[in-house]
Design a protein around this motif. Structure first.
Motif, PDB file in Angstrom:
ATOM      1  N   ALA A 178       1.247  11.744   4.075  1.00  0.00           N
ATOM      2  CA  ALA A 178       1.952  12.926   3.567  1.00  0.00           C
ATOM      3  C   ALA A 178       3.323  12.571   2.985  1.00  0.00           C
ATOM      4  CB  ALA A 178       2.117  13.945   4.686  1.00  0.00           C
ATOM      5  N   SER A 179       3.656  11.287   2.984  1.00  0.00           N
ATOM      6  CA  SER A 179       4.969  10.804   2.532  1.00  0.00           C
ATOM      7  C   SER A 179       6.103  11.424   3.343  1.00  0.00           C
ATOM      8  CB  SER A 179       5.164  11.058   1.044  1.00  0.00           C
ATOM      9  OG  SER A 179       4.195  10.376   0.284  1.00  0.00           O
ATOM     10  N   ALA A 180       5.806  11.767   4.593  1.00  0.00           N
ATOM     11  CA  ALA A 180       6.819  12.356   5.463  1.00  0.00           C
ATOM     12  C   ALA A 180       7.672  11.295   6.135  1.00  0.00           C
ATOM     13  CB  ALA A 180       6.155  13.230   6.525  1.00  0.00           C
ATOM     14  N   SER A 181       7.136  10.073   6.232  1.00  0.00           N
ATOM     15  CA  SER A 181       7.905   8.969   6.804  1.00  0.00           C
ATOM     16  C   SER A 181       7.371   7.661   6.261  1.00  0.00           C
ATOM     17  CB  SER A 181       7.824   8.976   8.334  1.00  0.00           C
ATOM     18  OG  SER A 181       6.520   8.628   8.748  1.00  0.00           O
ATOM     19  N   ALA A 228      -8.976   2.179  14.135  1.00  0.00           N
ATOM     20  CA  ALA A 228      -9.258   0.838  13.610  1.00  0.00           C
ATOM     21  C   ALA A 228      -7.995  -0.014  13.545  1.00  0.00           C
ATOM     22  CB  ALA A 228      -9.905   0.930  12.230  1.00  0.00           C
ATOM     23  N   ALA A 229      -6.863   0.623  13.238  1.00  0.00           N
ATOM     24  CA  ALA A 229      -5.593  -0.093  13.113  1.00  0.00           C
ATOM     25  C   ALA A 229      -4.811  -0.130  14.420  1.00  0.00           C
ATOM     26  CB  ALA A 229      -4.734   0.557  12.025  1.00  0.00           C
ATOM     27  N   ARG A 230      -5.295   0.616  15.413  1.00  0.00           N
ATOM     28  CA  ARG A 230      -4.617   0.708  16.709  1.00  0.00           C
ATOM     29  C   ARG A 230      -3.198   1.238  16.578  1.00  0.00           C
ATOM     30  NH1 ARG A 230      -6.963  -4.361  20.232  1.00  0.00           N
ATOM     31  NH2 ARG A 230      -9.129  -3.714  20.006  1.00  0.00           N
ATOM     32  N   VAL A 231      -3.095   2.341  15.832  1.00  0.00           N
ATOM     33  CA  VAL A 231      -1.832   3.067  15.712  1.00  0.00           C
ATOM     34  C   VAL A 231      -2.119   4.532  16.023  1.00  0.00           C
ATOM     35  CG1 VAL A 231      -0.904   1.488  13.962  1.00  0.00           C
ATOM     36  CG2 VAL A 231      -2.080   3.570  13.233  1.00  0.00           C
ATOM     37  N   GLY A 232      -1.087   5.321  16.176  1.00  0.00           N
ATOM     38  CA  GLY A 232      -1.264   6.739  16.432  1.00  0.00           C
ATOM     39  C   GLY A 232      -1.698   7.480  15.175  1.00  0.00           C
ATOM     40  N   VAL A 233      -2.507   8.514  15.361  1.00  0.00           N
ATOM     41  CA  VAL A 233      -2.965   9.303  14.221  1.00  0.00           C
ATOM     42  C   VAL A 233      -1.786   9.987  13.528  1.00  0.00           C
ATOM     43  CG1 VAL A 233      -3.503  11.418  15.515  1.00  0.00           C
ATOM     44  CG2 VAL A 233      -4.758  10.890  13.407  1.00  0.00           C
ATOM     45  N   VAL A 234      -0.733  10.307  14.271  1.00  0.00           N
ATOM     46  CA  VAL A 234       0.457  10.914  13.667  1.00  0.00           C
ATOM     47  C   VAL A 234       1.097   9.945  12.669  1.00  0.00           C
ATOM     48  CG1 VAL A 234       2.785  11.792  14.149  1.00  0.00           C
ATOM     49  CG2 VAL A 234       0.866  12.470  15.592  1.00  0.00           C
ATOM     50  N   THR A 235       1.049   8.664  12.969  1.00  0.00           N
ATOM     51  CA  THR A 235       1.593   7.652  12.058  1.00  0.00           C
ATOM     52  C   THR A 235       0.849   7.697  10.725  1.00  0.00           C
ATOM     53  OG1 THR A 235       2.220   6.221  13.889  1.00  0.00           O
ATOM     54  CG2 THR A 235       1.982   5.174  11.738  1.00  0.00           C
ATOM     55  N   VAL A 236      -0.467   7.751  10.784  1.00  0.00           N
ATOM     56  CA  VAL A 236      -1.287   7.819   9.560  1.00  0.00           C
ATOM     57  C   VAL A 236      -0.996   9.121   8.820  1.00  0.00           C
ATOM     58  CG1 VAL A 236      -3.636   7.887   8.631  1.00  0.00           C
ATOM     59  CG2 VAL A 236      -3.095   6.380  10.567  1.00  0.00           C
ATOM     60  N   MET A 291       0.847  -1.171   0.000  1.00  0.00           N
ATOM     61  CA  MET A 291       0.000   0.000   0.000  1.00  0.00           C
ATOM     62  C   MET A 291       0.895   1.236   0.000  1.00  0.00           C
ATOM     63  SD  MET A 291      -2.849   1.181   2.824  1.00  0.00           S
ATOM     64  CE  MET A 291      -1.731   1.179   4.210  1.00  0.00           C
ATOM     65  N   ASN A 292       0.527   2.184  -0.839  1.00  0.00           N
ATOM     66  CA  ASN A 292       1.269   3.440  -0.871  1.00  0.00           C
ATOM     67  C   ASN A 292       0.405   4.558  -0.262  1.00  0.00           C
ATOM     68  OD1 ASN A 292      -0.400   4.638  -2.930  1.00  0.00           O
ATOM     69  ND2 ASN A 292       0.732   3.482  -4.476  1.00  0.00           N
ATOM     70  N   PRO A 293       0.978   5.732  -0.016  1.00  0.00           N
ATOM     71  CA  PRO A 293       0.212   6.805   0.615  1.00  0.00           C
ATOM     72  C   PRO A 293      -1.060   7.200  -0.144  1.00  0.00           C
ATOM     73  CG  PRO A 293       2.541   7.304   0.766  1.00  0.00           C
ATOM     74  CD  PRO A 293       2.405   6.093  -0.122  1.00  0.00           C
ATOM     75  N   ALA A 294      -1.001   7.248  -1.469  1.00  0.00           N
ATOM     76  CA  ALA A 294      -2.179   7.616  -2.258  1.00  0.00           C
ATOM     77  C   ALA A 294      -3.284   6.573  -2.108  1.00  0.00           C
ATOM     78  CB  ALA A 294      -1.800   7.801  -3.727  1.00  0.00           C
ATOM     79  N   GLN A 295      -2.916   5.294  -2.080  1.00  0.00           N
ATOM     80  CA  GLN A 295      -3.913   4.241  -1.881  1.00  0.00           C
ATOM     81  C   GLN A 295      -4.564   4.369  -0.506  1.00  0.00           C
ATOM     82  OE1 GLN A 295      -1.225   0.924  -2.948  1.00  0.00           O
ATOM     83  NE2 GLN A 295      -2.974   0.112  -4.081  1.00  0.00           N
ATOM     84  N   CYS A 296      -3.784   4.708   0.484  1.00  0.00           N
ATOM     85  CA  CYS A 296      -4.305   4.861   1.831  1.00  0.00           C
ATOM     86  C   CYS A 296      -5.324   6.000   1.875  1.00  0.00           C
ATOM     87  CB  CYS A 296      -3.155   5.107   2.806  1.00  0.00           C
ATOM     88  SG  CYS A 296      -3.648   5.053   4.546  1.00  0.00           S
ATOM     89  N   ARG A 297      -4.970   7.149   1.286  1.00  0.00           N
ATOM     90  CA  ARG A 297      -5.894   8.281   1.252  1.00  0.00           C
ATOM     91  C   ARG A 297      -7.168   7.936   0.488  1.00  0.00           C
ATOM     92  NH1 ARG A 297      -0.982  10.843   0.058  1.00  0.00           N
ATOM     93  NH2 ARG A 297      -1.601  11.008  -2.126  1.00  0.00           N
ATOM     94  N   ALA A 298      -7.017   7.258  -0.651  1.00  0.00           N
ATOM     95  CA  ALA A 298      -8.174   6.890  -1.463  1.00  0.00           C
ATOM     96  C   ALA A 298      -9.072   5.894  -0.732  1.00  0.00           C
ATOM     97  CB  ALA A 298      -7.713   6.312  -2.803  1.00  0.00           C
ATOM     98  N   ALA A 299      -8.462   4.945  -0.052  1.00  0.00           N
ATOM     99  CA  ALA A 299      -9.235   3.952   0.700  1.00  0.00           C
ATOM    100  C   ALA A 299     -10.044   4.631   1.798  1.00  0.00           C
ATOM    101  CB  ALA A 299      -8.298   2.900   1.297  1.00  0.00           C
TER     102      ALA A 299
END
Length: 79
Positions: free
Chosen positions: A36-39, A23-31, A1-9
């Motif tokens: 944003a392709s920042a990391s 839903a994924a149990r991760v931090g919102v900063v991670t998403v 999965m790439n960033p664009a796919q994530c945004r589109a999904a």
């Protein structure tokens, strides 16, 4: 999965970044940083993000000459 796919999904599901993070149990900063392709998150993090989206009805379409994409599973009501 790439960033664009994530945004589109997320857009197909009408989910916020916060909803995906929960839903994924991760931090919102991670998403936010991934989209944003920042990391580039670890593979395990990408896996839980993708699995959360798939559980909600998203199908990831691999590169097929037109580029990777996403769609909703047949029968999945939007909204």
């Amino acid at each position: 999965m790439n960033p664009a796919q994530c945004r589109a999904a997320r857009a197909l599901l009408d989910w916020s970044q916060q909803q995906l993070a929960e839903a994924a149990r991760v931090g919102v900063v991670t998403v936010r940083q991934f989209e944003a392709s920042a990391s580039q998150p670890r593979n395990a993090t990408l896996d839980v993000l993708q699995r959360a989206l798939e559980a909600a009805g998203v199908i990831f379409v691999e590169e097929n000459g037109e580029g990777p994409g996403v769609r909703l599973r047949k029968g999945r009501a939007t909204g």
